[in-house]
Scaffold this active site. Structure first.
Site, PDB file in Angstrom:
ATOM      1  N   HIS A 152      -9.778   8.433   2.950  1.00  0.00           N
ATOM      2  CA  HIS A 152      -9.789   7.038   3.411  1.00  0.00           C
ATOM      3  C   HIS A 152     -11.230   6.525   3.561  1.00  0.00           C
ATOM      4  O   HIS A 152     -11.432   5.399   3.992  1.00  0.00           O
ATOM      5  CB  HIS A 152      -9.086   6.898   4.764  1.00  0.00           C
ATOM      6  CG  HIS A 152      -7.595   7.049   4.703  1.00  0.00           C
ATOM      7  ND1 HIS A 152      -6.956   8.243   4.897  1.00  0.00           N
ATOM      8  CD2 HIS A 152      -6.616   6.132   4.465  1.00  0.00           C
ATOM      9  CE1 HIS A 152      -5.650   8.068   4.795  1.00  0.00           C
ATOM     10  NE2 HIS A 152      -5.414   6.804   4.528  1.00  0.00           N
ATOM     11  N   TYR A 185      -4.173  14.732  -3.002  1.00  0.00           N
ATOM     12  CA  TYR A 185      -4.630  13.994  -1.816  1.00  0.00           C
ATOM     13  C   TYR A 185      -5.780  14.739  -1.143  1.00  0.00           C
ATOM     14  O   TYR A 185      -5.678  15.197  -0.009  1.00  0.00           O
ATOM     15  CB  TYR A 185      -3.462  13.829  -0.849  1.00  0.00           C
ATOM     16  CG  TYR A 185      -3.539  12.592   0.015  1.00  0.00           C
ATOM     17  CD1 TYR A 185      -3.717  11.333  -0.541  1.00  0.00           C
ATOM     18  CD2 TYR A 185      -3.418  12.685   1.399  1.00  0.00           C
ATOM     19  CE1 TYR A 185      -3.771  10.206   0.248  1.00  0.00           C
ATOM     20  CE2 TYR A 185      -3.469  11.552   2.203  1.00  0.00           C
ATOM     21  CZ  TYR A 185      -3.640  10.318   1.611  1.00  0.00           C
ATOM     22  OH  TYR A 185      -3.685   9.194   2.412  1.00  0.00           O
ATOM     23  N   HIS A 223       1.715   4.186  -2.989  1.00  0.00           N
ATOM     24  CA  HIS A 223       1.584   5.650  -2.907  1.00  0.00           C
ATOM     25  C   HIS A 223       2.728   6.322  -3.659  1.00  0.00           C
ATOM     26  O   HIS A 223       2.550   7.366  -4.294  1.00  0.00           O
ATOM     27  CB  HIS A 223       1.579   6.126  -1.444  1.00  0.00           C
ATOM     28  CG  HIS A 223       0.224   6.074  -0.800  1.00  0.00           C
ATOM     29  ND1 HIS A 223      -0.893   6.635  -1.372  1.00  0.00           N
ATOM     30  CD2 HIS A 223      -0.194   5.535   0.379  1.00  0.00           C
ATOM     31  CE1 HIS A 223      -1.936   6.440  -0.572  1.00  0.00           C
ATOM     32  NE2 HIS A 223      -1.543   5.768   0.496  1.00  0.00           N
ATOM     33  N   HIS A 283       0.845  -1.205   0.000  1.00  0.00           N
ATOM     34  CA  HIS A 283       0.000   0.000   0.000  1.00  0.00           C
ATOM     35  C   HIS A 283       0.881   1.256   0.000  1.00  0.00           C
ATOM     36  O   HIS A 283       0.663   2.180  -0.793  1.00  0.00           O
ATOM     37  CB  HIS A 283      -0.919  -0.031   1.227  1.00  0.00           C
ATOM     38  CG  HIS A 283      -1.807   1.171   1.377  1.00  0.00           C
ATOM     39  ND1 HIS A 283      -3.155   1.141   1.108  1.00  0.00           N
ATOM     40  CD2 HIS A 283      -1.541   2.443   1.780  1.00  0.00           C
ATOM     41  CE1 HIS A 283      -3.669   2.344   1.341  1.00  0.00           C
ATOM     42  NE2 HIS A 283      -2.705   3.161   1.757  1.00  0.00           N
ATOM     43  N   GLU A 284       1.885   1.270   0.882  1.00  0.00           N
ATOM     44  CA  GLU A 284       2.737   2.468   0.987  1.00  0.00           C
ATOM     45  C   GLU A 284       3.595   2.657  -0.265  1.00  0.00           C
ATOM     46  O   GLU A 284       3.748   3.771  -0.759  1.00  0.00           O
ATOM     47  CB  GLU A 284       3.617   2.404   2.238  1.00  0.00           C
ATOM     48  CG  GLU A 284       2.838   2.422   3.555  1.00  0.00           C
ATOM     49  CD  GLU A 284       1.812   3.535   3.651  1.00  0.00           C
ATOM     50  OE1 GLU A 284       2.045   4.622   3.097  1.00  0.00           O
ATOM     51  OE2 GLU A 284       0.748   3.315   4.257  1.00  0.00           O
ATOM     52  N   ASP A 314     -10.676  14.159   7.097  1.00  0.00           N
ATOM     53  CA  ASP A 314      -9.889  13.211   6.315  1.00  0.00           C
ATOM     54  C   ASP A 314      -9.646  13.732   4.892  1.00  0.00           C
ATOM     55  O   ASP A 314      -9.782  12.992   3.921  1.00  0.00           O
ATOM     56  CB  ASP A 314     -10.631  11.850   6.299  1.00  0.00           C
ATOM     57  CG  ASP A 314      -9.829  10.726   5.663  1.00  0.00           C
ATOM     58  OD1 ASP A 314      -8.594  10.724   5.793  1.00  0.00           O
ATOM     59  OD2 ASP A 314     -10.464   9.855   5.028  1.00  0.00           O
ATOM     60  N   GLU A 347      -5.935   6.733  -2.472  1.00  0.00           N
ATOM     61  CA  GLU A 347      -6.056   5.665  -1.469  1.00  0.00           C
ATOM     62  C   GLU A 347      -6.501   4.352  -2.108  1.00  0.00           C
ATOM     63  O   GLU A 347      -6.005   3.275  -1.768  1.00  0.00           O
ATOM     64  CB  GLU A 347      -7.047   6.086  -0.378  1.00  0.00           C
ATOM     65  CG  GLU A 347      -6.420   6.893   0.726  1.00  0.00           C
ATOM     66  CD  GLU A 347      -5.215   6.172   1.329  1.00  0.00           C
ATOM     67  OE1 GLU A 347      -5.309   4.969   1.611  1.00  0.00           O
ATOM     68  OE2 GLU A 347      -4.172   6.823   1.492  1.00  0.00           O
TER      69      GLU A 347
HETATM   70 ZN   LIG Z   1      -2.749   5.201   2.027  1.00  0.00          ZN
END
Ligand SMILES: [Zn+2]
Lengths: 353, 109
Positions: A274, A187, A176, A172-173, A269, A196
């Protein structure tokens, strides 16, 4: 491209965004690259101190760049609130003897290899090294991408275990990072929820690939591997059934919608990056489980990621993902009927809106 | 000293729809907790920070926790917005401790 590091002329981001959206493919690509560089340069200005003195950067730019190899660099941050405290294991080094250092080193090879199979040379598609920081902070219950490198906390051992012990988290990271160097989705609001979403897609696709799972074996949960005793059995997100991942006194109830009719419109958020990603996640799940399979679906999504732009919204993403499906049907990468399957998956979550 | 703190976000998107808050008068805390917290505030240098030294808008960081912090009394109170990647390193231990206190409070029956 080195010369673009110093971005002296300013074009308003929305103009670049529109150029990227409307122009012919060549202009679109050029505008997108320029928009990404302008944005990165803007973001770096004043926010983070340069890690290399300006003078050294000047010298490096004037001479030939050092060869880059997508080498792994795992740093032990020794529970300090800093990154790159001590290089514990570099590419080809023997085991370090710390479970998090060695686990992350192994997972990084899996993620790097997965993107290589998609035709990508590391995060930036130019072989940049993979910098992975473990034992970041004290009892830190998080992992993040800082724009250059990845950071993993130990968790507190009660609510969360170590974030370094999850392939899903690392993929996941790192995704990004891949998004930063491709569509560079803002974002914020829908583009942020897409950012995301793409990370969840690769987190899940890479985990299923590594475990050799079919769409039926897979749990389609995100974050279940890092739950400590307090929350054991819970997860952070469900791609299959967004909104059902958790419900407990500590975290409250999973706020993700599974359909556009439940879209979160609040300010928190970054306007729900998210939260609303659940809608897109569910569409990916539906497409993958309706004959395509996760890995072919991931190929379509990866193709689309390279053709999206920073301000893209959900409807733009649907258009580009369907376009990607058609392209890959034409190339024989995915079977006939895939375009219709993808379109139907989006229709089931209320997209295009 | 009056403290108002909130955090949310991270990889988990924790408390995304409603940040988890923690408000306290340090005088009302048990001595040991209060002393440690006041020491962290002092060591963080947060009260000497100018707003521009706190987080400067959106950056390339993804999945960081974001924080809002107000410290002080009435008109003299100072407010800050931080995130994990761009917070001054000296402030990070304070943010971590406040996050722990917020979670502890939520877990208390
Ligand atoms: Zn993320």
């Amino acid at each position: 491209m080195t010369f673009h590091k110093c971005n002296c002329h300013y074009i308003p981001p929305h103009v670049l965004g529109n150029m990227a959206k409307k122009g012919d493919p060549a202009v679109r690509q050029a505008a997108r690259t320029s928009a990404q560089q302008a944005k990165l340069s803007r973001e770096k200005r004043g926010v983070q101190a340069p890690k290399v003195p300006e003078m050294l950067t000047g010298i490096a730019m004037a001479t030939a760049p050092a060869p880059v190899t997508a080498a792994r660099e795992v740093y032990d941050c020794q529970n300090k609130w800093e990154l790159r405290v001590k290089l514990a294991r570099g590419e080809g080094d023997p085991e370090f003897g710390d479970d998090d250092v060695d686990t992350v080193y192994g997972y990084a090879e899996t993620v790097r290899g997965y993107f290589a199979e998609l035709g990508r040379n590391s995060i930036d598609n130019a072989g940049m090294n993979l910098r992975l920081n473990v034992h970041v902070g004290e009892n830190y219950m998080n992992a993040f991408w800082d724009g250059d490198e990845m950071a993993f906390g130990d968790g507190d051992g009660q609510i969360f275990t170590s974030f370094a012990q999850s392939l899903d988290v690392m993929a996941h990271e790192m995704a990004h990072g891949v998004t930063q160097f491709t569509a560079n989705l803002d974002y914020y609001s829908q583009s942020g929820a897409l950012n995301e979403h793409f990370s969840d897609v690769f987190g899940t696709a890479i985990t299923q690939y590594k475990l050799n799972q079919t769409v039926d074996d897979a749990d389609w949960l995100i974050g279940n591997e890092i739950m400590g005793p307090t929350l054991y059995g819970e997860a952070l997100r469900s791609m299959k059934a967004p909104g059902t991942a958790y419900d407990n006194p500590l975290l409250g109830k999973d706020p993700q919608p599974a359909h556009m009719k439940d879209y979160y419109n609040g300010p928190n958020d970054n306007r729900g990056v998210h939260i609303n990603s659940g809608i897109m996640n569910r569409a990916f799940y539906l497409a993958a489980t309706d004959q395509i399979g996760t890995q072919k679906a991931a190929k379509i999504w990866y193709h689309a990621l390279q053709n999206l732009w920073p301000t893209a919204d959900f409807d733009d993403a649907v258009e580009i993902i369907v376009e990607s499906a058609r392209t890959l049907v034409g190339d024989g990468v995915v079977p006939e009927g895939t375009t219709q399957t993808v379109r139907l998956a989006f229709k089931e979550v209320g997209l295009p809106s | 000293m009056h403290i108002e703190f909130e955090f949310s976000g991270g990889y988990g998107g924790l408390f995304a729809a409603k940040p988890l808050g923690y408000r306290v008068e340090t005088d009302e805390l048990p001595d040991e907790v209060r002393d440690k917290l006041l020491a962290l505030i002092r060591d963080s240098g947060v009260l000497e920070l100018k707003p521009a030294q706190a987080t400067g808008g959106p950056g390339p960081q993804r999945d960081v926790f974001t924080y809002s912090l107000t410290i002080g009394e009435g008109a003299a109170a100072k407010s800050f917005a931080f995130d994990d990647a761009s917070a001054p390193p000296a402030v990070r231990p304070l943010l971590s401790r406040l996050r722990e206190l917020a979670v502890e409070q939520r877990m208390r029956p």
